[in-house]
Scaffold this active site. Structure first.
Site, mmCIF file in Angstrom:
data_model
loop_
_atom_site.group_PDB
_atom_site.id
_atom_site.type_symbol
_atom_site.label_atom_id
_atom_site.label_comp_id
_atom_site.label_asym_id
_atom_site.label_seq_id
_atom_site.Cartn_x
_atom_site.Cartn_y
_atom_site.Cartn_z
ATOM 1 N N HIS A 89 35.763 34.292 37.727
ATOM 2 C CA HIS A 89 36.428 34.902 36.676
ATOM 3 C C HIS A 89 36.620 34.070 35.272
ATOM 4 O O HIS A 89 37.393 33.595 34.761
ATOM 5 C CB HIS A 89 37.680 35.500 36.831
ATOM 6 C CG HIS A 89 38.224 36.622 35.636
ATOM 7 N ND1 HIS A 89 39.156 37.436 36.078
ATOM 8 C CD2 HIS A 89 37.745 36.710 34.321
ATOM 9 C CE1 HIS A 89 39.418 38.183 34.885
ATOM 10 N NE2 HIS A 89 38.522 37.775 33.938
ATOM 11 N N GLU A 97 41.904 39.235 42.782
ATOM 12 C CA GLU A 97 41.708 37.807 42.518
ATOM 13 C C GLU A 97 42.893 36.698 42.218
ATOM 14 O O GLU A 97 43.722 37.348 41.746
ATOM 15 C CB GLU A 97 40.420 37.540 41.423
ATOM 16 C CG GLU A 97 40.925 38.198 40.090
ATOM 17 C CD GLU A 97 40.175 38.055 39.075
ATOM 18 O OE1 GLU A 97 40.348 37.626 37.889
ATOM 19 O OE2 GLU A 97 38.994 38.646 39.119
ATOM 20 N N ARG A 112 35.847 44.434 33.996
ATOM 21 C CA ARG A 112 37.148 44.408 34.989
ATOM 22 C C ARG A 112 36.744 44.761 36.442
ATOM 23 O O ARG A 112 36.011 45.610 36.507
ATOM 24 C CB ARG A 112 38.227 45.004 34.289
ATOM 25 C CG ARG A 112 38.579 44.748 32.911
ATOM 26 C CD ARG A 112 39.133 43.321 32.810
ATOM 27 N NE ARG A 112 40.685 43.297 32.784
ATOM 28 C CZ ARG A 112 41.304 42.239 32.461
ATOM 29 N NH1 ARG A 112 40.551 40.778 32.593
ATOM 30 N NH2 ARG A 112 42.490 42.085 32.389
#
Length: 315
Positions: A281, A263, A234
């Site tokens: 991601h 993000e 994370r």
């Protein structure tokens, strides 16, 4: 029989949307123009929330749903869910562990290889004519036989270690305690000491208040001008300002990142750097894994409303 009303926080692939809509009365929060008004209208009907790891469920959202019973997270991370609010109200929380573990580990190792061997730069070197016009691509660093550290030896960390063994690497790890399953790995309690003794540092920690910015200036400095930081956990586990400063100043060799604060609107300073590999991601982004994640989200919701044990409970 009336379908349970579900608040869907963010979109899913079509193969998940269809069965979710078939099983539940779904209210699509992400499509609402006025989200506060939307919650005020449908909140009392909501018994379950289907969300994604990075979207979570805030205290305000939870409080807007007074009859909420369960939150099912599409993803292994649940740090964006207000667990304190859930505990206060007896709300169950689930996630989707295990089904994405190996894909995440795969991408972490791929990022290490890609960055260390300059794969993206080398491909550009071919495409833009530099190979023909300027000669061979500048030499990069090997991977095999070097030293790797894993910060957080949970499911994903163990899978990363399994893959790194194939490169004959010396592997160390830092965790809350030595792990009996860490066969052939060296335990180092202090993250700074771990970073000091490795060439590649993988961050595979679950995120929590305790791990926020655990990779800060000290750890980054210890990793040093020849080190590489790889984050498949994370964004909150890393102090991005410290990381950007070190990358810009050359006090950290390089980084490979799949997650970012804010993000997808990441800090534009990242875009100006040639010593960082940026990914959107998508560590769990395979068709097979995403289908399994969606199925587990629905399985958890259906188990709850059927009064059955939850397959993967967090709370």
């Amino acid at each position: 029989m009336t379908k349970p009303h579900i608040l869907q926080v963010g979109p899913y692939p079509e193969w998940d949307e269809t069965p979710l809509n078939a099983a539940f009365a779904v209210h699509r929060y992400f499509e609402a123009a006025d989200k506060q008004a939307f919650l005020a209208e449908i909140g009392p009907d909501i018994r379950g929330i289907a969300t994604r790891g990075e979207l979570g469920a805030s205290r305000a959202m939870i409080e807007a749903c007074p009859n909420l019973e369960v939150i099912s997270v599409y993803g292994v991370g649940y740090d964006a869910v207000d667990l304190a609010a859930c505990r206060e109200r007896g709300i169950r929380v689930t996630n989707t562990p295990d089904v994405l573990t190996k894909d995440v580990a795969d991408l972490g190792v791929a990022m290490m290889l890609c960055q260390s061997r300059g794969v993206i730069g080398a491909e550009t070197w071919v495409r833009d004519g530099s190979w023909a016009g300027r000669g061979l691509y500048p030499l990069r660093r090997r991977v095999w036989g070097r030293r790797a550290g894993i910060l957080g030896l949970g499911r994903i960390g163990l899978e990363v270690a399994k893959r790194l063994k194939g490169f004959d690497m010396q592997i160390s790890y830092s965790s809350t305690r030595p792990k009996p399953e860490a066969d052939g790995l060296t335990f180092v309690a202090d993250p700074v000491a771990l970073a000091r003794d490795v060439d590649f540092l993988f961050v595979t920690l679950a995120a929590s208040a305790a791990t926020r910015h655990i990779v800060g200036r000290e750890v980054i400095a210890a990793l040093g001008e020849n080190g590489m930081l790889i984050n498949i956990s994370r964004a909150s586990n890393i102090d991005e300002e410290a990381l950007l400063d070190a990358l810009e100043q050359g006090t950290l060799g390089s980084a490979a990142l799949d997650v970012f604060e804010g993000e997808p609107a990441l800090n534009p300073r990242f875009l100006a750097l040639d010593n960082v590999l940026l990914q959107p991601h998508h560590a769990s982004g395979t068709i097979e894994t995403r289908k399994a994640m969606g199925q587990l989200v629905r399985d958890n919701l259906q188990a709850h409303f059927a009064g059955a044990p939850l397959p993967t409970p967090v709370l």
